[in-house]
Design a protein around this motif. Structure first.
Motif, PDB file in Angstrom:
ATOM      1  N   PRO A  38     -21.249   0.034 -13.462  1.00 55.78           N
ATOM      2  CA  PRO A  38     -21.552   0.555 -12.127  1.00 55.78           C
ATOM      3  C   PRO A  38     -21.444  -0.495 -11.035  1.00 55.78           C
ATOM      4  O   PRO A  38     -21.432  -0.146  -9.845  1.00 55.78           O
ATOM      5  CB  PRO A  38     -22.990   1.058 -12.274  1.00 55.78           C
ATOM      6  N   ASP A  39     -21.344  -1.767 -11.420  1.00 55.04           N
ATOM      7  CA  ASP A  39     -21.245  -2.839 -10.430  1.00 55.04           C
ATOM      8  C   ASP A  39     -19.805  -3.225 -10.113  1.00 55.04           C
ATOM      9  O   ASP A  39     -19.567  -4.148  -9.330  1.00 55.04           O
ATOM     10  CB  ASP A  39     -22.008  -4.072 -10.921  1.00 55.04           C
ATOM     11  N   VAL A  40     -18.850  -2.538 -10.719  1.00 53.70           N
ATOM     12  CA  VAL A  40     -17.431  -2.742 -10.412  1.00 53.70           C
ATOM     13  C   VAL A  40     -16.973  -1.585  -9.541  1.00 53.70           C
ATOM     14  O   VAL A  40     -17.180  -0.418  -9.869  1.00 53.70           O
ATOM     15  CB  VAL A  40     -16.593  -2.829 -11.702  1.00 53.70           C
ATOM     16  N   ASP A  41     -16.345  -1.914  -8.413  1.00 53.49           N
ATOM     17  CA  ASP A  41     -16.007  -0.905  -7.407  1.00 53.49           C
ATOM     18  C   ASP A  41     -14.563  -0.435  -7.468  1.00 53.49           C
ATOM     19  O   ASP A  41     -14.225   0.592  -6.887  1.00 53.49           O
ATOM     20  CB  ASP A  41     -16.296  -1.471  -6.009  1.00 53.49           C
ATOM     21  N   MET A  42     -13.701  -1.180  -8.148  1.00 54.03           N
ATOM     22  CA  MET A  42     -12.293  -0.809  -8.248  1.00 54.03           C
ATOM     23  C   MET A  42     -11.727  -1.396  -9.522  1.00 54.03           C
ATOM     24  O   MET A  42     -12.110  -2.497  -9.939  1.00 54.03           O
ATOM     25  CB  MET A  42     -11.505  -1.339  -7.041  1.00 54.03           C
ATOM     26  N   THR A  99       0.865   4.040 -19.962  1.00 54.37           N
ATOM     27  CA  THR A  99       0.269   5.266 -19.439  1.00 54.37           C
ATOM     28  C   THR A  99      -0.907   5.708 -20.299  1.00 54.37           C
ATOM     29  O   THR A  99      -1.918   6.199 -19.782  1.00 54.37           O
ATOM     30  CB  THR A  99       1.323   6.374 -19.355  1.00 54.37           C
ATOM     31  N   ALA A 100      -0.794   5.521 -21.618  1.00 54.20           N
ATOM     32  CA  ALA A 100      -1.883   5.923 -22.503  1.00 54.20           C
ATOM     33  C   ALA A 100      -3.166   5.163 -22.179  1.00 54.20           C
ATOM     34  O   ALA A 100      -4.245   5.759 -22.085  1.00 54.20           O
ATOM     35  CB  ALA A 100      -1.476   5.693 -23.959  1.00 54.20           C
ATOM     36  N   THR A 101      -3.053   3.866 -21.983  1.00 51.29           N
ATOM     37  CA  THR A 101      -4.230   3.071 -21.642  1.00 51.29           C
ATOM     38  C   THR A 101      -4.703   3.387 -20.228  1.00 51.29           C
ATOM     39  O   THR A 101      -5.909   3.481 -19.973  1.00 51.29           O
ATOM     40  CB  THR A 101      -3.923   1.572 -21.774  1.00 51.29           C
ATOM     41  N   GLY A 102      -3.765   3.565 -19.312  1.00 49.74           N
ATOM     42  CA  GLY A 102      -4.132   3.883 -17.937  1.00 49.74           C
ATOM     43  C   GLY A 102      -4.918   5.169 -17.820  1.00 49.74           C
ATOM     44  O   GLY A 102      -5.850   5.274 -17.011  1.00 49.74           O
ATOM     45  N   SER A 103      -4.566   6.166 -18.623  1.00 48.01           N
ATOM     46  CA  SER A 103      -5.297   7.432 -18.566  1.00 48.01           C
ATOM     47  C   SER A 103      -6.722   7.258 -19.064  1.00 48.01           C
ATOM     48  O   SER A 103      -7.662   7.887 -18.547  1.00 48.01           O
ATOM     49  CB  SER A 103      -4.561   8.500 -19.375  1.00 48.01           C
ATOM     50  N   LYS A 104      -6.922   6.372 -20.056  1.00 49.87           N
ATOM     51  CA  LYS A 104      -8.280   6.095 -20.532  1.00 49.87           C
ATOM     52  C   LYS A 104      -9.092   5.373 -19.463  1.00 49.87           C
ATOM     53  O   LYS A 104     -10.290   5.638 -19.285  1.00 49.87           O
ATOM     54  CB  LYS A 104      -8.217   5.251 -21.804  1.00 49.87           C
ATOM     55  N   ILE A 105      -8.441   4.453 -18.758  1.00 48.15           N
ATOM     56  CA  ILE A 105      -9.126   3.743 -17.682  1.00 48.15           C
ATOM     57  C   ILE A 105      -9.538   4.703 -16.576  1.00 48.15           C
ATOM     58  O   ILE A 105     -10.648   4.632 -16.040  1.00 48.15           O
ATOM     59  CB  ILE A 105      -8.219   2.618 -17.143  1.00 48.15           C
ATOM     60  N   MET A 106      -8.638   5.613 -16.249  1.00 46.83           N
ATOM     61  CA  MET A 106      -8.933   6.600 -15.199  1.00 46.83           C
ATOM     62  C   MET A 106     -10.142   7.453 -15.584  1.00 46.83           C
ATOM     63  O   MET A 106     -11.030   7.724 -14.760  1.00 46.83           O
ATOM     64  CB  MET A 106      -7.706   7.473 -14.969  1.00 46.83           C
ATOM     65  N   ALA A 107     -10.198   7.848 -16.856  1.00 47.43           N
ATOM     66  CA  ALA A 107     -11.327   8.651 -17.317  1.00 47.43           C
ATOM     67  C   ALA A 107     -12.620   7.846 -17.279  1.00 47.43           C
ATOM     68  O   ALA A 107     -13.676   8.348 -16.871  1.00 47.43           O
ATOM     69  CB  ALA A 107     -11.053   9.160 -18.730  1.00 47.43           C
ATOM     70  N   ALA A 108     -12.548   6.578 -17.693  1.00 51.74           N
ATOM     71  CA  ALA A 108     -13.747   5.737 -17.691  1.00 51.74           C
ATOM     72  C   ALA A 108     -14.245   5.481 -16.277  1.00 51.74           C
ATOM     73  O   ALA A 108     -15.452   5.459 -16.023  1.00 51.74           O
ATOM     74  CB  ALA A 108     -13.453   4.415 -18.396  1.00 51.74           C
ATOM     75  N   ALA A 109     -13.310   5.286 -15.347  1.00 48.92           N
ATOM     76  CA  ALA A 109     -13.686   5.008 -13.962  1.00 48.92           C
ATOM     77  C   ALA A 109     -14.306   6.213 -13.278  1.00 48.92           C
ATOM     78  O   ALA A 109     -15.043   6.074 -12.298  1.00 48.92           O
ATOM     79  CB  ALA A 109     -12.460   4.540 -13.177  1.00 48.92           C
ATOM     80  N   ALA A 110     -14.029   7.406 -13.787  1.00 46.73           N
ATOM     81  CA  ALA A 110     -14.546   8.621 -13.159  1.00 46.73           C
ATOM     82  C   ALA A 110     -16.065   8.680 -13.203  1.00 46.73           C
ATOM     83  O   ALA A 110     -16.700   9.265 -12.312  1.00 46.73           O
ATOM     84  CB  ALA A 110     -13.950   9.855 -13.842  1.00 46.73           C
ATOM     85  N   GLY A 111     -16.661   8.051 -14.223  1.00 50.26           N
ATOM     86  CA  GLY A 111     -18.115   8.114 -14.351  1.00 50.26           C
ATOM     87  C   GLY A 111     -18.849   7.528 -13.171  1.00 50.26           C
ATOM     88  O   GLY A 111     -19.935   7.993 -12.815  1.00 50.26           O
ATOM     89  N   THR A 112     -18.275   6.511 -12.541  1.00 52.48           N
ATOM     90  CA  THR A 112     -18.890   5.895 -11.364  1.00 52.48           C
ATOM     91  C   THR A 112     -18.006   6.045 -10.124  1.00 52.48           C
ATOM     92  O   THR A 112     -18.244   5.385  -9.121  1.00 52.48           O
ATOM     93  CB  THR A 112     -19.153   4.398 -11.631  1.00 52.48           C
ATOM     94  N   LYS A 116     -14.977   5.126  -9.380  1.00 48.57           N
ATOM     95  CA  LYS A 116     -14.326   3.901  -8.924  1.00 48.57           C
ATOM     96  C   LYS A 116     -12.982   4.214  -8.286  1.00 48.57           C
ATOM     97  O   LYS A 116     -12.291   5.159  -8.654  1.00 48.57           O
ATOM     98  CB  LYS A 116     -14.071   2.965 -10.100  1.00 48.57           C
ATOM     99  N   ARG A 117     -12.572   3.348  -7.369  1.00 51.14           N
ATOM    100  CA  ARG A 117     -11.191   3.330  -6.912  1.00 51.14           C
ATOM    101  C   ARG A 117     -10.310   2.811  -8.043  1.00 51.14           C
ATOM    102  O   ARG A 117     -10.695   1.883  -8.760  1.00 51.14           O
ATOM    103  CB  ARG A 117     -11.068   2.422  -5.690  1.00 51.14           C
ATOM    104  N   VAL A 118      -9.143   3.410  -8.251  1.00 50.65           N
ATOM    105  CA  VAL A 118      -8.233   2.924  -9.284  1.00 50.65           C
ATOM    106  C   VAL A 118      -6.831   2.763  -8.702  1.00 50.65           C
ATOM    107  O   VAL A 118      -6.358   3.584  -7.911  1.00 50.65           O
ATOM    108  CB  VAL A 118      -8.169   3.850 -10.519  1.00 50.65           C
ATOM    109  N   THR A 119      -6.183   1.682  -9.089  1.00 52.58           N
ATOM    110  CA  THR A 119      -4.754   1.493  -8.863  1.00 52.58           C
ATOM    111  C   THR A 119      -4.136   1.298 -10.234  1.00 52.58           C
ATOM    112  O   THR A 119      -4.484   0.349 -10.947  1.00 52.58           O
ATOM    113  CB  THR A 119      -4.476   0.279  -7.968  1.00 52.58           C
TER     114      THR A 119
END
Length: 485
Positions: free
Chosen positions: A225-229, A236-249, A251-254
């Protein structure tokens, strides 16, 4: 006013043990892991295996450093970036060698290119500014668009350009007022760690933190929760997992992810002149880059001649140890990717596709070496056309109708890049406009103009890096309405 930071910069000892950068200090981990030279598959260094506790300490350090760093002027932050650039330049030759050893790319060409591309990019990017924009103004009020930093940026970088991506991820984040926690690939952690040693001598504590270890550290960073982006380059497989994980807080994602980039040679192209350029676009860095031309479409009128000329040119290029000055291309960086490429080659042979060059791996050869391989006119639905090879393999595919080949080029879940080759620039630009990708190069291989945003369409990514748009992705919009009277 002189805003140059006071540093205690010293040249690096490249023979010293490696440590992580956490809160301005170079620290060991409880355990280490071996880093292999892909030309031999033998270990040549040990890297610290950071723990979840190490990652959380780095995140806390970045959060603590953020208020003071964000409060500096852009000119003051720029001075720190220029000091980092100066230090990297002083140690450039050693970094080029280290890059070749851990990634595999030839020292004399591709490793030198990577470092020489990355270093000058630092002061140029650091000099960029996101100015306040006045949206409207009259006697009674003024409306402004301002930018504010996000906070802590978590950066996850890949193994194909491990020196470049440390800087491409961290410098835009820092110059816009953010602090950074960076996680390198476990296959290529060493350049990042040495950059961290220099940063420890230059940057305020906590502004840049670098934690190395296995893939288990990624979720610690993405879920905090202390990471903002999160900014990520990889599959793409790893990126989709990151996107899902970031959704919980939220986060901004690039995300800059996979690609299956088409190269289209139009009927009017000077195909003989294009051969070495298309080769470089497809097989530079042994094909280990997301924007490589991974399927080459050639008009029927010269397809057979083009394939023959491409093969003859490819025969002049050697695949070997990156430290050998006669090597044009290096090995595949890691065994996981090497085995994926072998599987694609086996599928190509099993289906009986014509392979005028390469196609078989020499198992007796030490290291992750894959020969330059040309696959002639495989079907559109073949794995070698539909999948991202990420190796020195290129399918060359015949077409007759331009409208049909554009449709075939777009028939993919990816949309990162493309190249179009033709003598009539207006016609080439018309085709470029019809390709569904974030980047299109006309009559040249892949380049990165400083002020050009870089990102993908479809499953190749979200948001952009580079240029003012890339800087803006590291900030929040803030609309300020000012009543004058």
């Amino acid at each position: 006013m002189d805003v140059s930071p006071v540093t205690t910069r010293e040249r690096l000892d490249f023979g010293a043990p490696y440590g992580m950068l956490i809160d301005g200090e170079i620290v060991p981990a409880a355990t280490t892991f071996e880093v292999l030279n892909p030309a031999t598959n033998r270990p040549f260094a040990d890297a610290p295996r950071g723990s979840a506790e190490d990652m959380n300490r780095a995140i806390a350090a970045a959060k603590g450093a953020f208020p003071a760093w964000a409060a500096l002027s852009a000119a003051e932050r720029e001075a720190y970036m220029v000091a980092l650039y100066d230090a990297l330049e002083e140690n450039k030759e050693e970094f080029i060698t280290l890059l070749s050893l851990e990634q595999g790319k030839p020292r004399h060409n591709q490793a030198t290119f990577e470092v020489n591309l990355a270093n000058p990019w630092i002061p140029k990017t650091a000099a960029s500014r996101l100015e306040t924009v006045v949206l409207e103004e009259d006697e009674e009020r003024r409306v402004e668009l301002r930018r504010s930093p996000l906070g802590v940026v978590g950066a996850i970088i890949p193994w194909n350009y491990p020196y470049l991506h440390v800087l491409w991820k961290s410098v835009p984040a820092m110059i816009t007022g953010n602090t950074v926690v960076l996680k390198p690939s476990p296959y290529t952690p060493l350049c990042a760690l040495r950059i961290g040693e220099l940063a420890a001598q230059i940057l305020p504590a906590g502004v840049l933190n670098i934690v190395t270890g296995g893939n288990e550290l990624g979720p610690v960073l993405t879920e905090s929760p202390d990471v903002d982006m999160i900014t990520f380059t990889g599959s793409t497989a790893t990126g989709s997992k990151i996107m899902a994980a970031a959704a919980g807080t939220v986060k901004r994602v690039t995300l800059e992810m996979g690609g299956n980039d088409p190269a289209i040679l139009l009927p009017d192209v000077d195909w003989k002149a294009a051969v070495p350029k298309v080769f470089a676009a497809a097989l530079g860095n042994s094909g280990q880059w997301c924007i490589a031309a991974k399927r080459v479409y050639v008009h029927n009128s010269f397809h057979e001649d083009f394939v023959a000329a491409f093969v003859e040119y490819a025969k002049t290029q050697s695949v070997g140890d990156g430290m050998n000055p006669t090597s044009d291309l290096g090995p595949i960086n890691n065994r996981m990717q090497y085995e994926k490429i072998r599987e694609l080659l086996e599928d190509t042979r099993a289906n009986g596709y014509r392979v005028p060059l390469g196609g078989s791996v020499d198992d007796s050869r030490e290291g992750n070496f894959v020969p330059i391989t040309v696959v002639d006119n495989p079907p559109e639905n073949s794995r070698i056309v539909q999948e991202e090879q990420f190796g020195p393999i290129v399918p060359i595919i015949a077409y007759e109708d331009v409208d049909d080949v554009v449709a075939r080029a777009n028939a993919t879940v990816f949309g990162l890049g493309a190249t179009v080759w033709g003598s009539d620039l207006d016609r080439a630009l018309e085709i470029a406009d019809r390709i569904d990708s974030g980047n299109v190069w006309v009559n040249e291989g892949q380049s990165h103009p400083l002020n050009a945003p870089f990102g993908g369409h479809k499953q190749s990514g979200l948001s952009v890096e580079h240029g003012n748009e890339g800087l803006a992705s590291h900030t929040n919009n803030k609309t300020v309405v000012i009543r004058k009277k």
